[in-house]
Design a protein around this motif. Structure first.
Motif, PDB file in Angstrom:
ATOM      1  N   ASN A   1       0.705  -1.276  -0.113  1.00 33.02           N
ATOM      2  CA  ASN A   1      -0.129   0.037   0.136  1.00 33.02           C
ATOM      3  C   ASN A   1       0.934   1.296   0.041  1.00 33.02           C
ATOM      4  N   THR A   2       2.351   1.229   0.232  1.00 35.76           N
ATOM      5  CA  THR A   2       3.113   2.337   0.267  1.00 35.76           C
ATOM      6  C   THR A   2       3.905   2.027  -0.992  1.00 35.76           C
ATOM      7  N   GLU A   3       5.391   2.258  -0.802  1.00 30.92           N
ATOM      8  CA  GLU A   3       6.383   2.119  -1.854  1.00 30.92           C
ATOM      9  C   GLU A   3       7.063   0.782  -2.060  1.00 30.92           C
ATOM     10  N   GLY A   4       6.349  -0.258  -1.475  1.00 31.46           N
ATOM     11  CA  GLY A   4       6.913  -1.607  -1.600  1.00 31.46           C
ATOM     12  C   GLY A   4       8.191  -1.779  -0.532  1.00 31.46           C
ATOM     13  N   GLY A   5       8.549  -2.962  -0.440  1.00 35.90           N
ATOM     14  CA  GLY A   5       9.486  -3.420   0.584  1.00 35.90           C
ATOM     15  C   GLY A   5       9.613  -4.567   0.727  1.00 35.90           C
ATOM     16  N   ARG A   6      10.716  -5.087   1.669  1.00 39.46           N
ATOM     17  CA  ARG A   6      11.136  -6.488   1.890  1.00 39.46           C
ATOM     18  C   ARG A   6      11.130  -6.827   3.327  1.00 39.46           C
ATOM     19  N   LEU A   7      10.516  -8.084   3.136  1.00 38.46           N
ATOM     20  CA  LEU A   7      10.582  -8.788   4.706  1.00 38.46           C
ATOM     21  C   LEU A   7      11.603  -9.881   4.650  1.00 38.46           C
ATOM     22  N   LEU A   8      12.429  -9.863   5.762  1.00 40.57           N
ATOM     23  CA  LEU A   8      13.585 -10.852   5.851  1.00 40.57           C
ATOM     24  C   LEU A   8      12.804 -11.993   6.928  1.00 40.57           C
ATOM     25  N   VAL A   9      12.701 -13.178   6.358  1.00 35.39           N
ATOM     26  CA  VAL A   9      12.430 -14.307   7.434  1.00 35.39           C
ATOM     27  C   VAL A   9      13.439 -15.014   7.653  1.00 35.39           C
TER      28      VAL A   9
END
Length: 90
Positions: free
Chosen positions: A18-26
């Motif tokens: 919903n914003t600028e995108g991103g990354r989640l590190l699992v």
């Protein structure tokens, strides 16, 4: 789901879209400690399945795996800046 992702992280994935995108590190703790996932393929499958079933409209994302030891990998979930906003969890 096993160790893959904390429940509050689902909200973060939707917020990225919903914003600028991103990354989640699992497999990486908030303090930077890297432990990796013991079951990266299963975790990636469960993440995709959860997002398919509980996010509307569907999120566009990619999962990359980075080996951190012989038996563990960190998952990087890339969420793009969505053109189908707003997204929300059901």
């Amino acid at each position: 789901m096993g160790e893959a992702i904390c429940p509050w992280s689902w909200d973060e994935l939707v917020a990225f879209a919903n914003t600028e995108g991103g990354r989640l590190l699992v497999g990486v703790e908030d303090d930077g400690q890297i432990y990796g996932s013991k079951t990266p393929d299963g975790d990636a499958f469960e993440i995709a399945r959860y997002m398919e079933r509980h996010c509307t409209p569907a999120l566009s994302f990619q999962v990359d795996k980075v080996p951190v030891s012989a038996r563990r990998e960190v998952l990087i979930i890339h969420i793009v800046n969505s053109k189908k906003k707003p997204h929300f969890l059901l």
